[in-house]
Design a protein around this motif. Structure first.
Motif, PDB file in Angstrom:
ATOM      1  N   VAL A  57       0.844  -1.203   0.000  1.00  0.00           N
ATOM      2  CA  VAL A  57       0.000   0.000   0.000  1.00  0.00           C
ATOM      3  C   VAL A  57       0.875   1.247   0.000  1.00  0.00           C
ATOM      4  O   VAL A  57       1.853   1.331   0.746  1.00  0.00           O
ATOM      5  CB  VAL A  57      -0.918   0.027   1.232  1.00  0.00           C
ATOM      6  CG1 VAL A  57      -1.723   1.324   1.270  1.00  0.00           C
ATOM      7  CG2 VAL A  57      -1.846  -1.169   1.225  1.00  0.00           C
ATOM      8  N   PHE A  58       0.524   2.212  -0.834  1.00  0.00           N
ATOM      9  CA  PHE A  58       1.153   3.533  -0.840  1.00  0.00           C
ATOM     10  C   PHE A  58       0.059   4.593  -0.770  1.00  0.00           C
ATOM     11  O   PHE A  58      -1.042   4.397  -1.279  1.00  0.00           O
ATOM     12  CB  PHE A  58       1.969   3.766  -2.110  1.00  0.00           C
ATOM     13  CG  PHE A  58       3.133   2.842  -2.295  1.00  0.00           C
ATOM     14  CD1 PHE A  58       4.198   2.854  -1.414  1.00  0.00           C
ATOM     15  CD2 PHE A  58       3.162   1.949  -3.356  1.00  0.00           C
ATOM     16  CE1 PHE A  58       5.277   2.001  -1.585  1.00  0.00           C
ATOM     17  CE2 PHE A  58       4.230   1.102  -3.534  1.00  0.00           C
ATOM     18  CZ  PHE A  58       5.289   1.131  -2.649  1.00  0.00           C
ATOM     19  N   SER A  59       0.391   5.717  -0.174  1.00  0.00           N
ATOM     20  CA  SER A  59      -0.532   6.847  -0.223  1.00  0.00           C
ATOM     21  C   SER A  59      -0.270   7.649  -1.497  1.00  0.00           C
ATOM     22  O   SER A  59       0.793   7.537  -2.118  1.00  0.00           O
ATOM     23  CB  SER A  59      -0.336   7.758   0.994  1.00  0.00           C
ATOM     24  OG  SER A  59       0.918   8.416   0.929  1.00  0.00           O
ATOM     25  N   HIS A 286      15.288  -0.132  10.205  1.00  0.00           N
ATOM     26  CA  HIS A 286      14.129   0.265  10.992  1.00  0.00           C
ATOM     27  C   HIS A 286      12.897  -0.432  10.449  1.00  0.00           C
ATOM     28  O   HIS A 286      12.860  -0.839   9.293  1.00  0.00           O
ATOM     29  CB  HIS A 286      13.907   1.774  10.892  1.00  0.00           C
ATOM     30  CG  HIS A 286      13.892   2.269   9.476  1.00  0.00           C
ATOM     31  ND1 HIS A 286      12.843   2.028   8.609  1.00  0.00           N
ATOM     32  CD2 HIS A 286      14.826   2.933   8.746  1.00  0.00           C
ATOM     33  CE1 HIS A 286      13.117   2.545   7.424  1.00  0.00           C
ATOM     34  NE2 HIS A 286      14.328   3.097   7.473  1.00  0.00           N
ATOM     35  N   THR A 287      11.901  -0.590  11.272  1.00  0.00           N
ATOM     36  CA  THR A 287      10.636  -1.140  10.807  1.00  0.00           C
ATOM     37  C   THR A 287       9.494  -0.248  11.280  1.00  0.00           C
ATOM     38  O   THR A 287       9.611   0.451  12.285  1.00  0.00           O
ATOM     39  CB  THR A 287      10.402  -2.568  11.349  1.00  0.00           C
ATOM     40  OG1 THR A 287      10.484  -2.542  12.773  1.00  0.00           O
ATOM     41  CG2 THR A 287      11.425  -3.532  10.785  1.00  0.00           C
ATOM     42  N   ALA A 288       8.406  -0.275  10.539  1.00  0.00           N
ATOM     43  CA  ALA A 288       7.186   0.443  10.926  1.00  0.00           C
ATOM     44  C   ALA A 288       6.022  -0.533  10.788  1.00  0.00           C
ATOM     45  O   ALA A 288       5.889  -1.220   9.778  1.00  0.00           O
ATOM     46  CB  ALA A 288       6.967   1.659  10.032  1.00  0.00           C
ATOM     47  N   ILE A 292       0.088   1.058   9.611  1.00  0.00           N
ATOM     48  CA  ILE A 292       0.102   2.355   8.922  1.00  0.00           C
ATOM     49  C   ILE A 292       0.676   2.223   7.510  1.00  0.00           C
ATOM     50  O   ILE A 292       0.827   3.211   6.808  1.00  0.00           O
ATOM     51  CB  ILE A 292       0.869   3.439   9.700  1.00  0.00           C
ATOM     52  CG1 ILE A 292       2.361   3.116   9.821  1.00  0.00           C
ATOM     53  CG2 ILE A 292       0.280   3.658  11.063  1.00  0.00           C
ATOM     54  CD1 ILE A 292       3.163   4.281  10.337  1.00  0.00           C
ATOM     55  N   GLY A 293       1.010   0.992   7.104  1.00  0.00           N
ATOM     56  CA  GLY A 293       1.378   0.732   5.726  1.00  0.00           C
ATOM     57  C   GLY A 293       2.562   1.512   5.207  1.00  0.00           C
ATOM     58  O   GLY A 293       2.561   1.961   4.058  1.00  0.00           O
ATOM     59  N   SER A 294       3.586   1.682   6.024  1.00  0.00           N
ATOM     60  CA  SER A 294       4.691   2.555   5.632  1.00  0.00           C
ATOM     61  C   SER A 294       6.032   1.851   5.502  1.00  0.00           C
ATOM     62  O   SER A 294       7.044   2.496   5.262  1.00  0.00           O
ATOM     63  CB  SER A 294       4.830   3.701   6.651  1.00  0.00           C
ATOM     64  OG  SER A 294       3.733   4.562   6.578  1.00  0.00           O
ATOM     65  N   GLY A 295       6.072   0.537   5.670  1.00  0.00           N
ATOM     66  CA  GLY A 295       7.349  -0.155   5.612  1.00  0.00           C
ATOM     67  C   GLY A 295       8.036  -0.029   4.267  1.00  0.00           C
ATOM     68  O   GLY A 295       9.209   0.351   4.177  1.00  0.00           O
ATOM     69  N   THR A 296       7.323  -0.348   3.191  1.00  0.00           N
ATOM     70  CA  THR A 296       7.905  -0.264   1.853  1.00  0.00           C
ATOM     71  C   THR A 296       8.165   1.187   1.476  1.00  0.00           C
ATOM     72  O   THR A 296       9.181   1.517   0.848  1.00  0.00           O
ATOM     73  CB  THR A 296       6.982  -0.933   0.826  1.00  0.00           C
ATOM     74  OG1 THR A 296       6.752  -2.295   1.222  1.00  0.00           O
ATOM     75  CG2 THR A 296       7.602  -0.923  -0.561  1.00  0.00           C
ATOM     76  N   ALA A 331      12.294   8.271  10.176  1.00  0.00           N
ATOM     77  CA  ALA A 331      11.966   6.953  10.710  1.00  0.00           C
ATOM     78  C   ALA A 331      11.400   7.057  12.117  1.00  0.00           C
ATOM     79  O   ALA A 331      10.442   6.365  12.476  1.00  0.00           O
ATOM     80  CB  ALA A 331      13.200   6.057  10.696  1.00  0.00           C
ATOM     81  N   LEU A 332      11.998   7.930  12.933  1.00  0.00           N
ATOM     82  CA  LEU A 332      11.498   8.103  14.300  1.00  0.00           C
ATOM     83  C   LEU A 332      10.073   8.638  14.307  1.00  0.00           C
ATOM     84  O   LEU A 332       9.237   8.220  15.106  1.00  0.00           O
ATOM     85  CB  LEU A 332      12.421   9.036  15.078  1.00  0.00           C
ATOM     86  CG  LEU A 332      13.724   8.427  15.583  1.00  0.00           C
ATOM     87  CD1 LEU A 332      14.627   9.516  16.147  1.00  0.00           C
ATOM     88  CD2 LEU A 332      13.455   7.359  16.638  1.00  0.00           C
ATOM     89  N   LYS A 333       9.797   9.598  13.412  1.00  0.00           N
ATOM     90  CA  LYS A 333       8.443  10.147  13.335  1.00  0.00           C
ATOM     91  C   LYS A 333       7.438   9.057  12.964  1.00  0.00           C
ATOM     92  O   LYS A 333       6.378   8.918  13.589  1.00  0.00           O
ATOM     93  CB  LYS A 333       8.392  11.271  12.292  1.00  0.00           C
ATOM     94  CG  LYS A 333       9.100  12.553  12.691  1.00  0.00           C
ATOM     95  CD  LYS A 333       9.000  13.568  11.569  1.00  0.00           C
ATOM     96  CE  LYS A 333       9.727  14.861  11.910  1.00  0.00           C
ATOM     97  NZ  LYS A 333       9.664  15.826  10.788  1.00  0.00           N
ATOM     98  N   LEU A 334       7.785   8.303  11.919  1.00  0.00           N
ATOM     99  CA  LEU A 334       6.864   7.263  11.482  1.00  0.00           C
ATOM    100  C   LEU A 334       6.774   6.134  12.493  1.00  0.00           C
ATOM    101  O   LEU A 334       5.709   5.553  12.700  1.00  0.00           O
ATOM    102  CB  LEU A 334       7.290   6.717  10.113  1.00  0.00           C
ATOM    103  CG  LEU A 334       6.727   7.476   8.911  1.00  0.00           C
ATOM    104  CD1 LEU A 334       7.285   6.931   7.615  1.00  0.00           C
ATOM    105  CD2 LEU A 334       5.207   7.391   8.890  1.00  0.00           C
ATOM    106  N   GLN A 335       7.908   5.805  13.128  1.00  0.00           N
ATOM    107  CA  GLN A 335       7.859   4.760  14.145  1.00  0.00           C
ATOM    108  C   GLN A 335       7.000   5.180  15.327  1.00  0.00           C
ATOM    109  O   GLN A 335       6.309   4.353  15.926  1.00  0.00           O
ATOM    110  CB  GLN A 335       9.267   4.397  14.622  1.00  0.00           C
ATOM    111  CG  GLN A 335       9.974   3.401  13.724  1.00  0.00           C
ATOM    112  CD  GLN A 335      11.079   2.656  14.443  1.00  0.00           C
ATOM    113  OE1 GLN A 335      11.691   3.163  15.375  1.00  0.00           O
ATOM    114  NE2 GLN A 335      11.352   1.445  13.999  1.00  0.00           N
ATOM    115  N   SER A 336       7.052   6.452  15.666  1.00  0.00           N
ATOM    116  CA  SER A 336       6.208   6.938  16.743  1.00  0.00           C
ATOM    117  C   SER A 336       4.739   6.782  16.376  1.00  0.00           C
ATOM    118  O   SER A 336       3.923   6.286  17.175  1.00  0.00           O
ATOM    119  CB  SER A 336       6.523   8.404  17.046  1.00  0.00           C
ATOM    120  OG  SER A 336       5.663   8.914  18.039  1.00  0.00           O
ATOM    121  N   ALA A 337       4.381   7.187  15.151  1.00  0.00           N
ATOM    122  CA  ALA A 337       3.003   7.025  14.691  1.00  0.00           C
ATOM    123  C   ALA A 337       2.633   5.551  14.604  1.00  0.00           C
ATOM    124  O   ALA A 337       1.542   5.137  15.023  1.00  0.00           O
ATOM    125  CB  ALA A 337       2.831   7.697  13.330  1.00  0.00           C
TER     126      ALA A 337
END
Length: 771
Positions: A57-59, A286-288, A292-296, A331-337
């Motif tokens: 998934v991508f936005s 890092h992983t998310a 939230i579909g943001s790993g790729t 990465a930190l921002k997205l990992q926090s979310a």
């Protein structure tokens, strides 16, 4: 590892990508475009068509960035997209739909094929079914890009340098596919005798969808799924979620169906992302969480950033440092979310008491990246329904922004959900508040907040943090406070809360704008605490461990202060049991090393704070509420646990507490808080929804949108703001005007300012709309 060469070359000649997933392939594409003369190679352990997922998934916003990096691969990917705007949440037999979210899906296999084709067309060399046992064959490489995934061998090989932090999470999940078509990104929740299961489902082609089934580890084990084969697990999921599959089967793309395909999500973050000529990207670094579909997305954006910083760098090491600095922040921002959203799903049982509409709203805003305003932009009709529903619950005929909903505790009624946080002023004389305090509290009360809270007001002269702190241990102080209370009640609609506390081992220190937490240069008084542990080792005074007599004396000091506060006319009382002050020092195992009945497990550690609460509740007027401020986390290893926190909160509720003011930290100087927007709100969420007690959320809440989102989602009942109120005493009035809420109370003397502000804002909105 062999010698590293070429780090100050202006042109790299050989670049090796370990891993042929989206991260490695996209890095290879970008490097080959930037350096056409270089040899760019991709080594992958699997075959070209192997993949271990279904859809990606991508936005829409993400794809705009990909277009800038490589228009050709962007166009090839977009041409294969399945696009949707809606999110459906199925809960307790109801479906709640929200639109305007703008996502697109693509088969992971097709995505890899498109990237492989683009890389090959550029001249990238591919080697498949190749296990990398060591890096010796790449000793002449200028750069080795480790894109070898969440189980990265490269990261493990150099773990001492990369210092990975790997957190194995609480849920198990299985990644499946189906020919059932889902017209919207679908979340569905089903309850079993052992707990809750949920699916994350989305369509990524004309005839295929991804279905991720997730549940808590203990629920998974209770159903025997730890002993089930993949096929047995599929059959279980088909039966549980059959109503959403319309007769279609679930499928696995695993190479075999023996053994379990259930996984734990591993949250990975590395302290360092590169060493010598080796650099980590994507899941290796890092992983998310997939919710939230943001790993790729993160992985491919890593690749683009790496090329930007390194491809033409005269100093590759400096380029690698710049790459990490840029990407680690993102990465930190997205990992926090992702952490917030992940924990929402891990603790879904916490929210099942909510009505389906609020449950869906809570899910949609669970990452704290999407708020009330953003949801309104995406789907105004959905937010309008949410606001009408909230208004209905409070007996209001017309909807309004959630922050302006009324709130009642015992006999106290607040006109809105905004709280002026306690903010130490350090300007009292002998504990007596003066004209500054009248101005400070009076202006913020007139500024529209529903509740104003005093700074920590100390129960004795030796309980002060500094010589400038306010106190309430004598009649002169009471009378000075009454002057301010009367002003607030006469000239505003705000209610006024007295916060009482004792500094403990953090007392006898300099004013806040001097050397905070450092002892006075002279005139220090003795300090006490749960144990004889100084706050700043080698700097602070060593406190005396409290005796039983001390405990009784301090309890009576709180009682006396509460009685004086009632005489002064305060509407509410809050006891400060946070931030390492005296009562908090008993709660945390980091500061309580006692071996008597006041130390040890949480039942003993909370004995003294509960004693103080019960004694003050007994003398505080029955129709006036009481609150307790707690540090929900010490942000330090070995500190207060989540279970300790919940146990204490339940004891407070049983003792008659009406509200918990949920802060965190400042217990020990070696704390490591994870800052961000609304970063302490999840603690409020925990207590409100697990303990069933009203809460105040605090901590980097600074926009009206934050308050609206928190209240509408049920993460807190009130929101406290500090620094915004220092900068703007009329913050609430301005927020009301900006949101066209004309019913907010304004002082009569300011009404002409209200009308002008509203006109100016309306005119500005018209001008923007006309552009």
């Amino acid at each position: 590892m062999g010698a590293i060469v070429g780090f100050r070359r202006k042109v790299m000649k050989r670049i090796v990508c370990l891993g042929g997933g989206p991260a490695g392939l996209y890095a290879a594409i970008a490097f080959k475009k930037a350096l056409p003369g270089a040899s760019v190679e991709v080594f992958e352990r699997n075959r070209p068509d192997d993949t271990f997922g279904w859809g990606v998934v991508f936005s829409d916003r993400t794809m705009q960035g990909f277009r800038a990096t490589d228009p050709e691969s962007h166009d090839a990917i977009v041409g294969s997209f399945y696009h949707w705007d809606d999110i459906d949440v199925h809960f307790r037999g109801e479906r709640v739909r929200s639109g305007g979210h703008g996502f697109c899906g693509i088969s992971r296999k097709l995505l890899l094929n498109k990237l492989q084709e683009r890389a090959a067309a550029l001249g990238v060399k591919h080697t498949f079914q190749h296990e990398i046992e060591d890096l010796a064959p790449f000793a002449d490489a200028d750069l080795i890009v480790a894109a070898d995934g969440v189980n990265s061998r490269t990261r493990k090989r150099f773990a001492a340098v990369f210092e990975p932090d790997i957190d194995v999470r609480k849920c198990r999940y299985i990644w499946l596919g189906t020919k059932q078509r889902f017209p919207a990104f679908t979340f569905a929740f089903e309850h079993t005798e052992h707990g809750w299961f949920q699916i994350h489902a989305y369509q990524f082609s004309d005839d295929l969808s991804t279905v991720i089934v997730e549940t808590r580890e203990e629920t998974w084990r209770a159903h025997g799924l730890d002993r089930a084969s993949t096929q047995q697990s599929i059959e279980f999921c088909e039966q549980l979620f059959g109503r959403y599959l319309d007769g279609h089967a679930l499928m696995s793309n695993a190479n075999h169906l023996r053994g379990s395909a259930w996984l734990n999500f591993n949250r990975v973050l590395c302290k360092r992302w590169h060493t010598d000529n080796i650099v980590l990207i994507g899941d290796a670094a890092h992983t998310a969480h997939f919710s939230i579909g943001s790993g790729t997305k993160l992985a491919m954006e890593d690749a683009a950033s790496l090329v930007k910083h390194v491809a033409h760098a005269t100093d590759v090491q400096a380029g690698l440092e710049s790459y990490q600095a840029e990407r680690s922040l993102e990465a930190l921002k997205l990992q926090s979310a992702a952490r917030n959203r992940m924990e929402w799903f891990e603790n879904v049982a916490r929210y099942v008491h909510l009505e389906p509409l609020q449950f869906a709203y809570s899910l949609l805003t669970g990452s704290q990246r999407i708020g009330h305003d953003n949801l309104r932009l995406r789907d105004r009709q959905f937010v309008d329904v949410v606001e009408r529903d909230l208004a209905r619950r409070f007996g209001l005929s017309e909807p309004r922004p959630p922050m302006f909903l009324p709130f009642k505790l015992r006999g106290m009624e607040l006109i809105n959900r905004v709280v002026v946080s306690p903010m130490a002023q350090y300007l009292a004389v002998q504990g007596v508040p003066g004209d500054w305090h009248l101005m400070h509290y009076g202006s913020r009360a007139a500024g529209g907040a529903g509740l104003v809270v005093t700074e920590m007001t100390c129960v004795s002269d030796k309980g002060r943090i500094s010589p400038g702190c306010t106190g309430l241990w004598n009649e002169a102080q009471r009378d000075a406070w009454k002057r301010i209370v009367d002003f607030v009640h006469t000239h505003s609609a705000a209610k006024f809360c007295l916060q009482l506390g004792h500094s403990g081992r953090k007392g006898s220190t300099q004013l806040g704008w001097e050397r905070a937490d450092h002892p006075l240069p002279e005139g220090n008084w003795d300090v006490i605490s749960a144990s004889a542990l100084p706050y700043l080792e080698g700097i602070s005074q060593t406190p005396r461990a409290m005796t039983l007599q001390d405990i009784e004396e301090v309890t009576q000091q709180f009682v006396r202060a509460a009685q004086l506060g009632a005489q002064a006319g305060f509407d509410m009382l809050e006891l400060h049991m946070a931030h390492g002050y005296l009562l908090a020092s008993f709660l945390s195992p980091l500061t309580n090393r006692r071996t008597d009945e006041f130390g040890g497990d949480i039942q003993n550690r909370m004995r003294f704070p509960l004693q103080v609460f019960e004694a003050t509740r007994a003398v505080w007027p029955a129709d006036k509420p009481m609150s307790v401020r707690v540090s929900a986390s010490d942000w330090a290893e070995g500190g207060l646990s989540e279970q300790d926190l919940v146990t204490f909160a339940r004891a407070l509720r049983a003792a008659g507490a009406d509200l918990i003011d949920v802060s965190s930290g400042q217990t020990v100087p070696w704390q490591k808080p994870v800052y961000g927007r609304m970063y302490q709100t999840p603690f409020s969420d925990l207590l409100r929804n697990c303990v069933d007690i009203a809460t105040i959320a605090v901590g980097n809440i600074y926009e009206a949108d934050h308050v609206n989102s928190i209240i509408a989602a049920g993460r807190a009942d009130l929101c406290a703001l500090a620094r915004p109120h220092l900068a703007d005493p009329s913050w609430t009035l301005h927020a009301a005007a900006a949101q066209n809420f004309s019913e907010q109370h304004w002082p009569k003397a300011y009404l002409s300012g209200k009308s002008q502000l509203e006109r100016n804002l309306a005119r500005a909105a018209q001008m923007i709309g006309a552009v």
